[in-house]
Write a protein that holds these residues in place. Structure first.
Motif, PDB file in Angstrom:
ATOM      1  N   LYS A  92       0.790  -1.226   0.000  1.00  0.00           N
ATOM      2  CA  LYS A  92       0.000   0.000   0.000  1.00  0.00           C
ATOM      3  C   LYS A  92       0.829   1.287   0.000  1.00  0.00           C
ATOM      4  N   HIS A  93       2.127   1.183   0.263  1.00  0.00           N
ATOM      5  CA  HIS A  93       2.955   2.393   0.264  1.00  0.00           C
ATOM      6  C   HIS A  93       3.755   2.558  -1.028  1.00  0.00           C
ATOM      7  N   ALA A  94       3.478   1.736  -2.027  1.00  0.00           N
ATOM      8  CA  ALA A  94       4.278   1.759  -3.257  1.00  0.00           C
ATOM      9  C   ALA A  94       4.227   3.114  -3.949  1.00  0.00           C
ATOM     10  N   VAL A  95       3.059   3.717  -4.032  1.00  0.00           N
ATOM     11  CA  VAL A  95       2.929   5.015  -4.704  1.00  0.00           C
ATOM     12  C   VAL A  95       3.738   6.078  -3.968  1.00  0.00           C
ATOM     13  N   GLU A  96       3.618   6.093  -2.638  1.00  0.00           N
ATOM     14  CA  GLU A  96       4.402   7.044  -1.833  1.00  0.00           C
ATOM     15  C   GLU A  96       5.896   6.845  -2.070  1.00  0.00           C
ATOM     16  N   ALA A  97       6.295   5.587  -2.142  1.00  0.00           N
ATOM     17  CA  ALA A  97       7.710   5.271  -2.298  1.00  0.00           C
ATOM     18  C   ALA A  97       8.269   5.839  -3.594  1.00  0.00           C
ATOM     19  N   PHE A  98       7.537   5.688  -4.676  1.00  0.00           N
ATOM     20  CA  PHE A  98       8.058   6.144  -5.960  1.00  0.00           C
ATOM     21  C   PHE A  98       7.962   7.651  -6.120  1.00  0.00           C
ATOM     22  N   LYS A  99       7.105   8.295  -5.348  1.00  0.00           N
ATOM     23  CA  LYS A  99       7.053   9.760  -5.353  1.00  0.00           C
ATOM     24  C   LYS A  99       8.351  10.350  -4.816  1.00  0.00           C
ATOM     25  N   ILE A 100       9.017   9.614  -3.938  1.00  0.00           N
ATOM     26  CA  ILE A 100      10.293  10.093  -3.389  1.00  0.00           C
ATOM     27  C   ILE A 100      11.468   9.342  -4.032  1.00  0.00           C
ATOM     28  N   GLU A 101      11.211   8.840  -5.248  1.00  0.00           N
ATOM     29  CA  GLU A 101      12.250   8.254  -6.092  1.00  0.00           C
ATOM     30  C   GLU A 101      12.901   7.011  -5.494  1.00  0.00           C
ATOM     31  N   ALA A 102      12.090   6.152  -4.870  1.00  0.00           N
ATOM     32  CA  ALA A 102      12.620   4.857  -4.433  1.00  0.00           C
ATOM     33  C   ALA A 102      13.099   4.085  -5.660  1.00  0.00           C
ATOM     34  N   ALA A 103      14.203   3.369  -5.508  1.00  0.00           N
ATOM     35  CA  ALA A 103      14.761   2.629  -6.639  1.00  0.00           C
ATOM     36  C   ALA A 103      13.942   1.367  -6.939  1.00  0.00           C
ATOM     37  N   GLN A 104      13.506   0.671  -5.875  1.00  0.00           N
ATOM     38  CA  GLN A 104      12.664  -0.523  -6.034  1.00  0.00           C
ATOM     39  C   GLN A 104      11.822  -0.717  -4.787  1.00  0.00           C
ATOM     40  N   TYR A 105      10.781  -1.547  -4.955  1.00  0.00           N
ATOM     41  CA  TYR A 105       9.841  -1.806  -3.867  1.00  0.00           C
ATOM     42  C   TYR A 105       9.523  -3.296  -3.913  1.00  0.00           C
TER      43      TYR A 105
END
Length: 254
Positions: A92-105
């Motif tokens: 459920k936090h995947a969208v938040e993660a990629f908003k802050i430029e996470a490399a992978q989830y």
């Protein structure tokens, strides 16, 4: 040598990640890891503020105190460019993660195949970044400096001073124009007026009269530099088409 930080408050997960890294190294004996263990996000953030810069951060999201998302947001705002890989129990936090430029989830439990594929991908990206470098001649030696380590360059008389991520400074005797020529092929390097060349990857905050760099240094912009820097910054992070759109809107007064 790659610096890898494991940030997870569950000991079993820490041990599992260490074992997976060890098994990966057995398959790739030419690769070396320096692994740091952090049981709380706060511990990792404090180390980063003191100059610790891991290449990869294997980050849990659900931890006591600050969550992994909150910690990654702070790293992002600090201008730190470590590649964050979230390993967590929920999607459920995947969208938040990629908003802050996470490399992978990755969602736990993470299999060996998934973990190894992640490392293959991330190390390939890091190797590509490390191939960006300049060769400089100081007063007593020739050195190769990786681009991602350069925060900014400052001109002082006949010398140019390069300020690095780890706090070190390299001084070379040459003109600012000659140094600028060495960076022409790299879009993340931009000259600002007569005195500075900056690395956009280390810009923490851009203001109308100054730019805050990730190492804490505040550089004041010469007249007219802000609009050019803003356009290049947007183009670099969001693509050439977005940069053109922004420029048209600005010129049309919208």
């Amino acid at each position: 040598m790659y610096r890898i930080a494991i940030c997870d408050d569950e000991q079993a997960e820490v041990v599992k990640n260490q074992e997976l890294l060890s098994d990966y190294k057995k398959l790739h004996p030419e690769i070396n890891f320096e692994v740091g263990i952090f049981k709380k996000a706060k511990e990792l953030l404090l180390m980063v503020q003191e100059g610790y810069v891991p290449d990869l951060i294997l980050m849990d999201i659900y931890m006591d105190g600050e969550t992994g998302i909150e910690a990654a947001q702070k790293l992002y705002l600090m201008g730190k460019r470590s590649r964050v890989i979230f390993l967590t129990t929920s999607e459920k936090h995947a969208v938040e993660a990629f908003k802050i430029e996470a490399a992978q989830y990755l969602v736990k439990p993470v299999s060996e195949a998934e973990f190894f594929q992640m490392l293959d991908r991330q190390l390939e990206i890091l190797d590509g970044e490390k191939q960006k470098y300049v060769v400089l001649q100081t007063d007593n030696k020739t050195i190769r400096v990786t681009l991602r380590d350069i925060v900014y360059c400052e001109s002082q008389g006949k010398y140019q001073h390069l300020h690095l991520m780890d706090g070190a400074q390299i001084s070379v005797r040459m003109t600012m124009s000659k140094l600028e020529e060495m960076f022409l092929q790299y879009e993340e390097i931009i000259r600002i007026g007569k005195w500075y060349i900056i690395n956009i990857d280390h810009v923490e905050r851009l203001e109308s009269h100054a730019v805050q760099m990730g190492n804490g240094q505040r550089l004041y912009l010469p007249r007219g530099a802000y609009q050019l820097l803003k356009r290049k910054y947007i183009t670099y992070y969001m693509g050439e088409s977005y940069g053109r759109t922004w420029n048209v809107d600005r010129n049309s007064g919208q």
